[in-house]
Design a protein around this motif. Structure first.
Motif, PDB file in Angstrom:
ATOM      1  N   MET A 158       9.248  -2.513   7.002  1.00  0.00           N
ATOM      2  CA  MET A 158       9.069  -1.354   6.107  1.00  0.00           C
ATOM      3  C   MET A 158      10.159  -0.303   6.360  1.00  0.00           C
TER       4      MET A 158
ATOM      5  N   LEU B  15       1.905  -5.861   7.191  1.00  0.00           N
ATOM      6  CA  LEU B  15       2.748  -4.748   6.731  1.00  0.00           C
ATOM      7  C   LEU B  15       2.021  -3.402   6.809  1.00  0.00           C
TER       8      LEU B  15
ATOM      9  N   ALA C  22       6.151  -0.199   2.476  1.00  0.00           N
ATOM     10  CA  ALA C  22       5.578  -1.526   2.739  1.00  0.00           C
ATOM     11  C   ALA C  22       5.080  -2.133   1.429  1.00  0.00           C
TER      12      ALA C  22
ATOM     13  N   GLU D  42       5.681  -5.876  -0.371  1.00  0.00           N
ATOM     14  CA  GLU D  42       4.553  -6.724  -0.807  1.00  0.00           C
ATOM     15  C   GLU D  42       4.634  -7.047  -2.298  1.00  0.00           C
TER      16      GLU D  42
ATOM     17  N   ASN E 235      10.548 -10.326  10.811  1.00  0.00           N
ATOM     18  CA  ASN E 235       9.830  -9.072  11.083  1.00  0.00           C
ATOM     19  C   ASN E 235       9.026  -9.297  12.365  1.00  0.00           C
TER      20      ASN E 235
END
Ligand code: KG4
Ligand code: ZN
Length: 340
Positions: free
Chosen positions: A310, A303, A122, A126, A31
């Motif tokens: 995301m 995030l 997002a 997580e 990412n």
């Protein structure tokens, strides 16, 4: 179906150039986020033309970096996901055109993604076990929404701002206080040194039973307070102003979030968007959800900011529900949540 689906995801809706490689919906293989904040800081805000040009300059390099970090090649990619709105049109077009070219060349599907849904999702990255339904407070530079996430891709907007977004109010108040851009993180930091009860700024709840927001009143309240003190040549306690402004915004956000969660009949609350990085808001919702018996979810700081992981998460679920773009897919700067 192949066991694992690998997505190359692109996000360029504002001033972050980001590329992620995702395995299925929730596993981040890479990412990479390149932030243009340093470039826009000297202008006091994002300059759209400058943002587009920097996306063009950076995007290929960021793609290479993401592939390398994830230890995959173009041959491993099963689909390309990209933000197509909302956002700055010139900035969106860089990511979208790149995604179209890649999907075409690799002969894989293109999945156009709504940026705001990305912020909500997002939370799925997580928390790998999080499932709808839940109530999500989405607070960013352009949006303030209370969204009842009934299922993947199925949303009810329970309330939204009628004027400024929460992040916009933070940025404008920061400018008034001479703190520079982006204002949110600067107010967040400064507020930690101040007394949130020093100045009482009005809390705008609007009509009874509405879940809509209005932040322009409080923004003007701070402006008037500062101007009047400057005219009277009274000293300004910036940390107290920052803390008091923030307390007023957070009181309204948390109260309405809990009320909306109760009305929606859910037992889970989530937070999303750039302002979700705010330390006081996170703590206030941890406390309030704890007191009121809701389970609370919030993404880690990386995030919360604009990022492509995301977007890749939404692309995966959209792909499973059959959503596809093609070479005619266009950028939609004012795309709404739930629009496809
Ligand atoms: O989601 P985002 O990165 O971009 C949009 O999609 O709008 O949100 C950016 C916004 C800016 O207004 C910024 O000032 C605000 O999020 N922000 C914060 C914090 N970090 C970023 N606001 C308050 N506290 C923070 N720590
Ligand atoms: Zn955003």
């Amino acid at each position: 179906m192949k066991k694992n689906l690998i997505t190359l995801a692109i996000e360029t809706s504002c001033d972050e150039t980001s590329v992620a490689i995702m395995k299925n919906g929730r596993t981040v293989l890479a990412n990479v986020i390149y932030s243009q904040i340093d470039i826009h800081e000297k202008f006091g805000g994002v300059v759209p033309e400058v943002a587009s040009r920097n996306h063009v300059e950076k995007i290929s390099q960021i793609i290479d970096q993401a592939l390398e970090e994830a230890q995959v090649t173009f041959d491993d990619i099963d689909m390309v996901g990209t933000t197509y709105g909302p956002g700055l049109v010139g900035a969106l077009l860089v990511g979208l055109s790149t995604a179209k070219a890649l999907a075409y060349a690799m002969e894989v599907p293109l999945v156009p993604v709504n940026h705001i849904e990305g912020h909500i999702f997002a939370n799925f990255i997580e928390y790998p076990d999080l499932e709808p339904p839940f109530l999500c407070l989405v607070v960013s530079g352009g949006h303030t929404h209370l969204v009842h996430v009934m299922d993947y891709g199925n949303y009810e907007i329970m309330g939204k701002t009628r004027d400024d977004a929460a992040g916009e109010a933070y940025d404008k108040v920061a400018r008034t206080l001479g703190l520079g851009y982006p204002g949110g993180p600067k107010i967040d930091k400064m507020a930690r040194e101040g007394n949130p009860e020093a100045i009482h700024f009005t809390r705008t709840y609007l009509e009874k039973d509405t879940f809509d927001f209005s932040f322009s009143g409080i923004k003007s309240g701070v402006l008037n307070y500062v101007n009047s003190a400057r005219q009277k040549k009274e000293p300004l306690n910036l940390p107290d102003i920052a803390a008091s402004f923030q307390a007023s915004v957070i009181d309204v956000l948390t109260t309405k979030t809990i009320d909306a969660a109760r009305k929606a009949g859910v037992d889970k609350v989530a937070l999303a968007g750039g302002v979700a990085a705010n330390s006081a808001l996170r703590q206030a919702l941890v406390d309030k959800c704890g007191q009121e018996g809701f389970e609370f979810f919030y993404p880690s700081l990386k995030l919360c900011t604009d990022n492509a992981a995301m977007i890749g998460c939404v692309a995966y679920y959209d792909y499973l529900s059959g959503i596809r773009g093609d070479l005619n897919t266009n950028a939609v700067p004012n795309l709404k949540i739930g629009d496809k």
